[in-house]
Design an enzyme around this catalytic site. Structure first.
Site, PDB file in Angstrom:
ATOM      1  CG  HIS A   1      14.160  47.706  26.755  1.00  0.00           C
ATOM      2  ND1 HIS A   1      14.855  46.669  25.838  1.00  0.00           N
ATOM      3  CD2 HIS A   1      13.776  48.776  26.654  1.00  0.00           C
ATOM      4  CE1 HIS A   1      14.764  47.617  24.928  1.00  0.00           C
ATOM      5  NE2 HIS A   1      14.804  48.911  25.458  1.00  0.00           N
TER       6      HIS A   1
ATOM      7  CB  CYS B   1      16.797  60.153  22.964  1.00  0.00           C
ATOM      8  SG  CYS B   1      16.216  58.804  21.655  1.00  0.00           S
TER       9      CYS B   1
HETATM   10  C1  PEP Z   1      18.401  53.645  21.913  1.00  0.00           C
HETATM   11  O1  PEP Z   1      18.296  52.765  22.035  1.00  0.00           O
HETATM   12  O2  PEP Z   1      18.617  54.494  23.201  1.00  0.00           O
HETATM   13  C2  PEP Z   1      17.371  54.140  22.966  1.00  0.00           C
HETATM   14  C3  PEP Z   1      16.614  55.313  22.812  1.00  0.00           C
HETATM   15  O3  PEP Z   1      16.066  53.435  22.357  1.00  0.00           O
HETATM   16  P1  PEP Z   1      15.703  52.225  23.128  1.00  0.00           P
HETATM   17  O4  PEP Z   1      16.724  52.136  24.247  1.00  0.00           O
HETATM   18  O5  PEP Z   1      14.194  52.154  23.811  1.00  0.00           O
HETATM   19  O6  PEP Z   1      16.024  50.773  22.074  1.00  0.00           O
END
Ligand code: PEP
Ligand code: MG
Length: 736
Positions: A349, A662
């Site tokens: 993240h 996404c």
């Molecule tokens: C994903 O898992 O691709 C996503 C968009 O969610 P996050 O990256 O916030 O887990």
């Protein structure tokens, strides 16, 4: 040290005092000069005419050996040693006993301090320690720039021991330059010597106690749920309690150093040892010891442990072993030019947040914490996954030119703003943005995006000291919708757990947090939390179109349960006489493979679906998205993942459900091209990638690519990336 006279006078006095105190026949001090040359700067016992004349290269002779390996050498009979380099001008032939230690400051060798005895004699550990301690004090004299011009010193810094380029992995593209800020900065020690060792020992004891309790607090806060952190913290605790380490510090205090200087002295020794060790496990432990040392220094100084405040340089590059997304946000992003991590992977993240902020990131930069000192000039080359440490002028000029070219390219992309997002064969594509902070939203205007494909609500939660109440959340979501100015926003409910931790959230002893209690699982088990968030979203969306999606759904039953909770909140609002949203669309994140096998039951219940490719890759391949060892092992452009997406396009198309993606995949032009090839027409990405993707799609014949890809899905290969890259090259697809 504090005496009067020039630095040279003081150094002369120092070698005399050392020789006297250690009953040596010779004491000499060599200082590092530009070009990796050690120059005899002061001596008592050797021929005084040799001062400033005798020079040797790092690695040459015994003195050069001490500098090259940054380790002491003690010999009973030096002339018989194979590395002994006889220098007739020094007149050192009658001396047998030889003890030399490196003069180290900030992990770098600045010179060598040596004593010699006529007799053959063995030096004991105590003598080695004592000379090392004195060398540390002499280091202060060497680095202030009175002995050697400070411009030459900085040249020395460039040349000695440290390579100027560190290879890593690109975690976000772009180039940034600035001075280094270490996430756990070393403190500068002002007072080196102390008159009252007992008082210093007492200060040390107090600082150790307060450090231990702070570490225990952190351990409680981390809990066992984040196994990686918990393990690091356990190691910290073990290292911090290491008796040998503490004893060495105590000994250094007894030799006359302040507690801070003693801690630093032991750390210098430790850094020198680290340079010799190849075993990654031991290196890691030694690195922990460095971290602990910094903590201890901070406790001694009575300063907070996380030193993110204070005065940051105007343009800086943050260097850390690893970093949480919230920690990154602690830093002033207007001045932050780049991020370098010793660990880190593309889907962690912190990398995602850095991407949102358009900060170039290089991860897995081996040893970067050891190689960089605070305020070193750094270039982060996120395009090629490399970091330049204290680069020479010509390298700086090359990158300054590349930055300028990049800015020109951005200006060209701005022309794209007016042009439609349509492929060469007339396929309309909706391009949206991933957002998580209010500062992301102005990008809607600058890019002309069709809306927010993913609003990560957890990011505002992560940067707060406590759980936000409904009113605070309402305010946040209202601002988001206002900023969006009528464009659709897909709000995703809280997606915490795994590597996304909230400072105020209870932590659990989970062995596999990525497979554990996270996202919608928490929401369903703590419905009041979910209800409050949904209430805030619905209230913020009064009279508008509201779009809400649930993360990490693994079963249709979970979706149904979440949807019921949402309906309860809708009813609650209505019953309370509040205006509801003009329209409510409910979606699901497609991240858990189990859901792929429940589409028939799921699709009739949802209005839209968004593929979270970051998690989908992690769960499809059983490959931790945050584990650097797994980086690039499996590919998003694998036949498996692309087939999953193709199947989703077909099923969602049949069911009339809007499908988007996404994950970070949509932010990379080649990957985004593959998404258009499988038939996806809604992509949500980070703002900096927007125009590259738009430029790519305007140069693409989507139907042609789809036909080409149909021949590839069955191939028994790890990735279709080379085939797709070749297609792009052959068909003039612009990949940025
Ligand atoms: C994903 O898992 O691709 C996503 C968009 O969610 P996050 O990256 O916030 O887990
Ligand atoms: Mg996800």
């Amino acid at each position: 040290m504090a005496g009067s006279g020039s630095a040279q006078d003081r150094l002369d006095k120092i070698v005399m005092t050392i020789a006297h105190e250690m009953t040596a026949d010779v004491c000499s001090c060599y200082v590092m000069r530009a070009g990796e040359v050690l120059e005899l700067f002061a001596t008592i016992g050797l021929n005084p005419d040799a001062v400033h004349k005798t020079r040797m290269r790092v690695g040459e002779g015994l003195i050069g050996d001490v500098a090259a390996h940054s380790r002491p050498i003690a010999l009973a009979n030096a002339p018989s040693h194979p590395n002994f380099a006889y220098r007739p001008e020094t007149g050192e032939d009658p001396f047998n006993g030889f003890l030399a230690v490196p003069i180290v400051r900030g992990g770098r060798v600045r010179g060598v301090l040596a004593i010699q005895h006529k007799d053959r004699r063995d030096y004991d550990e105590q003598e080695v320690e004592t000379l090392q301690t004195i060398a540390m004090i002499v280091a202060e004299l060497v680095v202030v720039g009175e002995l050697v011009d400070s411009r030459e010193l900085s040249l020395v810094n460039d040349l000695v021991l440290l390579p100027s380029r560190v290879e890593g992995t690109s975690l976000n593209r772009g180039v940034g330059m600035g001075v280094a800020v270490l996430h756990r900065p070393q403190l500068t020690i002002r007072q080196m010597v102390a008159d009252d060792p007992e008082a210093e020992l007492a200060r040390l004891k107090e600082a150790v106690t307060s450090m231990h309790s702070a570490i225990d607090q952190m351990l409680i806060a981390v809990g066992e749920s984040d196994s990686e952190h918990a393990e690091i913290m356990q190691t910290y605790r073990m290292v911090a309690a290491d008796r040998g380490w503490l004893n060495r510090i105590r000994e250094a205090i007894r030799s006359g150093l302040t507690a801070e200087a003693a801690v630093q002295r032991v750390q210098d020794d430790n850094s020198a040892r680290m340079a010799q060790v190849a075993d990654p496990y031991i290196r890691d432990r030694l690195l922990d010891l460095n971290d602990i040392t910094n903590r201890l220094l901070q406790h001694l100084a009575g300063k907070p442990v996380v030193a993110t405040g204070g005065t940051l340089p105007d343009e800086f590059v943050l260097v850390a072993r690893n970093l949480g997304p919230a920690e990154l946000l602690d830093y002033d992003r207007r001045r932050l030019r780049g991020l370098v991590l010793e660990e880190g992977s593309a889907y962690s993240h912190v990398a995602i947040v850095a991407r949102a902020l358009d900060i170039p990131v290089v991860g897995q930069a081996a040893d970067i914490l050891r190689r960089v000192e605070p305020l070193d000039f750094l270039i982060v080359d996120g395009d090629n996954g490399q970091v330049f440490v204290r680069p020479a002028d010509d390298i700086q000029a090359v990158f300054a030119a590349s930055l300028a070219a990049r800015q020109r390219r951005q200006a060209e992309y701005a022309r794209l703003l007016e042009l439609p997002a349509v492929t060469r064969d007339g396929q309309d594509v909706k391009l949206m943005l991933n957002c998580g902070l209010l500062i992301d939203l102005p990008h809607l205007k600058t890019t002309g995006a069709d809306g927010v494909g993913l609003y990560r609500t957890e990011i505002p939660f992560m940067v707060r000291p406590s759980y936000p109440d409904v009113a605070t959340q309402f305010e946040n979501y209202s601002k988001v919708l206002e900023e969006a100015g009528g464009l659709p926003v897909n709000f995703r409910t809280l997606d915490v757990g795994g590597d996304k931790t909230l400072p105020y959230f209870p932590e659990l002893g989970e062995e596999n947090p990525a497979l554990g209690w996270r996202a919608i699982r928490i929401g369903l088990d703590r419905p009041s939390m979910l209800r409050k968030q949904l209430r805030a979203m619905l209230m913020a969306g009064a009279g508008r179109d509201v779009r809400i999606m649930f993360p990490m759904v693994a079963t249709v039953a979970e979706f149904i349960q979440a949807r019921r909770i949402l309906d309860l909140e809708v009813k609650r609002l209505k019953d309370g006489g509040h205006p509801g949203p003009a329209d409510l669309k409910v979606g699901v994140m497609m991240e858990v493979p189990a859901l792929l096998f429940q589409l028939d039951a799921l699709l009739p219940l949802v209005d839209f679906m968004s593929v979270g490719s970051n998690d989908m890759l992690q769960y499809l391949f059983a490959s931790d998205r945050g584990n650097p060892m797994m980086n690039n092992r499996y590919d998003l452009l694998s036949p498996a993942l692309l087939r999953v997406l193709k199947m989703l396009v077909e099923k969602c198309g049949e069911a009339g459900v809007t499908l988007s993606l996404c994950g970070e995949m949509a932010s990379k032009p080649l990957d985004a091209m593959a998404l258009l090839g499988v038939g996806m027409r809604h992509l949500s990405m980070s703002a900096p990638a927007f125009f590259e993707v738009k430029s790519m799609l305007r140069s693409l014949h989507a139907g042609d690519l789809a036909a080409y890809m149909d021949q590839l899905y069955h191939l028994p290969v790890r990735s279709l990336r080379p085939y797709l890259r070749a297609y792009a090259a052959d068909h003039g697809v612009r990949l940025g």
